[in-house]
Design an enzyme around this catalytic site. Structure first.
Site, PDB file in Angstrom:
ATOM      1  N   ARG A  32      50.016  33.885  49.666  1.00  0.00           N
ATOM      2  CA  ARG A  32      50.326  35.046  48.814  1.00  0.00           C
ATOM      3  C   ARG A  32      51.816  35.383  48.813  1.00  0.00           C
ATOM      4  O   ARG A  32      52.332  35.914  47.818  1.00  0.00           O
ATOM      5  CB  ARG A  32      49.501  36.251  49.278  1.00  0.00           C
ATOM      6  CG  ARG A  32      49.483  37.430  48.293  1.00  0.00           C
ATOM      7  CD  ARG A  32      48.467  38.484  48.717  1.00  0.00           C
ATOM      8  NE  ARG A  32      48.325  39.536  47.721  1.00  0.00           N
ATOM      9  CZ  ARG A  32      48.720  40.795  47.882  1.00  0.00           C
ATOM     10  NH1 ARG A  32      49.286  41.160  49.041  1.00  0.00           N
ATOM     11  NH2 ARG A  32      48.538  41.700  46.940  1.00  0.00           N
ATOM     12  N   ILE A  58      50.771  42.841  41.583  1.00  0.00           N
ATOM     13  CA  ILE A  58      49.802  41.891  42.134  1.00  0.00           C
ATOM     14  C   ILE A  58      48.771  42.779  42.838  1.00  0.00           C
ATOM     15  O   ILE A  58      49.127  43.621  43.668  1.00  0.00           O
ATOM     16  CB  ILE A  58      50.477  40.881  43.095  1.00  0.00           C
ATOM     17  CG1 ILE A  58      49.447  39.925  43.701  1.00  0.00           C
ATOM     18  CG2 ILE A  58      51.280  41.560  44.181  1.00  0.00           C
ATOM     19  CD1 ILE A  58      50.098  38.773  44.503  1.00  0.00           C
ATOM     20  N   SER A  59      47.508  42.644  42.455  1.00  0.00           N
ATOM     21  CA  SER A  59      46.478  43.573  42.916  1.00  0.00           C
ATOM     22  C   SER A  59      46.268  43.506  44.424  1.00  0.00           C
ATOM     23  O   SER A  59      46.592  42.518  45.087  1.00  0.00           O
ATOM     24  CB  SER A  59      45.151  43.283  42.207  1.00  0.00           C
ATOM     25  OG  SER A  59      45.225  43.596  40.837  1.00  0.00           O
ATOM     26  N   GLN A  60      45.710  44.577  44.959  1.00  0.00           N
ATOM     27  CA  GLN A  60      45.301  44.644  46.360  1.00  0.00           C
ATOM     28  C   GLN A  60      44.327  43.488  46.658  1.00  0.00           C
ATOM     29  O   GLN A  60      43.419  43.225  45.880  1.00  0.00           O
ATOM     30  CB  GLN A  60      44.605  45.985  46.586  1.00  0.00           C
ATOM     31  CG  GLN A  60      44.018  46.185  47.956  1.00  0.00           C
ATOM     32  CD  GLN A  60      43.197  47.470  48.040  1.00  0.00           C
ATOM     33  OE1 GLN A  60      43.059  48.194  47.048  1.00  0.00           O
ATOM     34  NE2 GLN A  60      42.652  47.734  49.202  1.00  0.00           N
ATOM     35  N   PRO A  61      44.501  42.775  47.776  1.00  0.00           N
ATOM     36  CA  PRO A  61      43.618  41.656  48.092  1.00  0.00           C
ATOM     37  C   PRO A  61      42.125  42.010  48.069  1.00  0.00           C
ATOM     38  O   PRO A  61      41.303  41.214  47.591  1.00  0.00           O
ATOM     39  CB  PRO A  61      44.073  41.235  49.490  1.00  0.00           C
ATOM     40  CG  PRO A  61      45.530  41.563  49.506  1.00  0.00           C
ATOM     41  CD  PRO A  61      45.639  42.846  48.728  1.00  0.00           C
TER      42      PRO A  61
END
Length: 211
Positions: A32, A58-61
Site C-alpha cells: 500500500r 485512498i479508502s480506509q483498508p
C-alpha cells in the site's frame, strides 16, 4: 520496513471480521505504501483513508476489505471498477486473479496511475472517462465496484452486470452513504443488501452527482 505493518493490518482486519482468505492474502502482498505520496508512506498501514491529491482519497483498508469481500471475487472474474484513484483497489483485485477494467474521471489521476501500474507490473485495462456510464465494450461484467458515493445506483452499470453478478456501490447524500450490494438474479431483477454507513468522495458523472 513496511512488511510487518502490512501483516499487522491484515491481522487487524481478521479481528474485525474479514474472512475472505483470497482477499487477505492479496492485502498481505500488495504494498500500500507504493500507492501514496512519500509524505503519506508512514501512514500507509494505519486503518484510515489518506489523501492522494486532486481532492481524492485512498479508502480506509477496512472499507476496501468490506467492499471487496461483498463482491465475492473468484479467480478469473471480469471486474469493472469505477474510480481508479491511486490504483490500490485495482491492484488487490488483480492480485486476487481478476481481470480488471477500471475507469478514472480525473486525467491527472489517470496519468499518474498508469505510470504506477507500469512500474509495478500490474496489468489492468484503464480508461479516462465518465465511470457512471460503465464500459459497454467489455460488458457484461461478473462484478462491478464503485469507489465513490452516488445519489442512486446508475442504471447503465446495472445493465452491464452479468446475470448472477454482484455490484457494490455506496448510495446516499454527499456526506453519508449506505453500501448497496446488488445481485442480478435475472435480467432487470436484483436482490439488494445494505451495509451502513460510509463516507466516500462524490461519484461525478451523467448518472451520478453533477460537477
Amino acid at each position: 520496513m513496511y512488511k510487518q505493518q502490512r501483516y499487522e493490518l491484515v491481522e487487524n482486519l481478521r479481528l474485525k471480521g474479514i474472512a475472505d482468505e483470497l482477499l487477505l492474502q492479496a492485502m498481505s502482498k500488495v504494498e500500500r505504501e507504493k500507492f501514496v505520496s512519500a509524505v503519506m508512506k508512514p501512514n500507509a498501514y494505519k486503518d484510515i483513508a489518506l489523501p492522494i491529491g486532486y481532492g481524492q482519497t485512498i479508502s480506509q483498508p477496512f472499507t476496501i476489505a468490506i467492499m471487496t469481500e461483498a463482491l465475492q471475487i473468484k479467480k478469473g472474474d471480469k471486474v469493472l471498477e469505477i474510480g481508479t484513484g491511486s490504483g490500490y483497489q485495482a491492484a488487490l483485485l488483480y492480485e486476487m486473479g481478476a481481470k480488471v477494467y477500471s475507469i478514472e474521471r480525473h486525467i491527472d489521476v489517470y496519468n499518474e496511475v498508469l505510470r504506477r501500474f507500469e512500474k509495478l507490473g500490474i496489468r489492468v485495462h484503464c480508461k479516462c472517462g465518465d465511470g457512471t456510464l460503465g464500459w459497454d465494450q467489455y460488458s457484461p461484467f461478473d462484478k462491478i465496484i464503485v469507489t465513490a458515493g452516488s445519489p442512486l445506483v446508475p442504471e447503465t452499470l446495472k445493465k452491464q452486470l452479468a446475470v448472477n453478478g454482484r455490484m457494490v456501490v455506496p448510495v446516499g447524500s454527499m456526506s453519508s452513504q449506505v453500501l448497496k450490494v446488488l445481485t442480478k438474479t435475472a435480467e432487470n431483477e436484483y436482490e439488494i443488501e445494505e451495509i451502513p454507513s460510509f463516507v466516500f468522495v462524490p461519484l461525478v458523472g451523467r448518472e451520478g452527482w453533477q460537477k
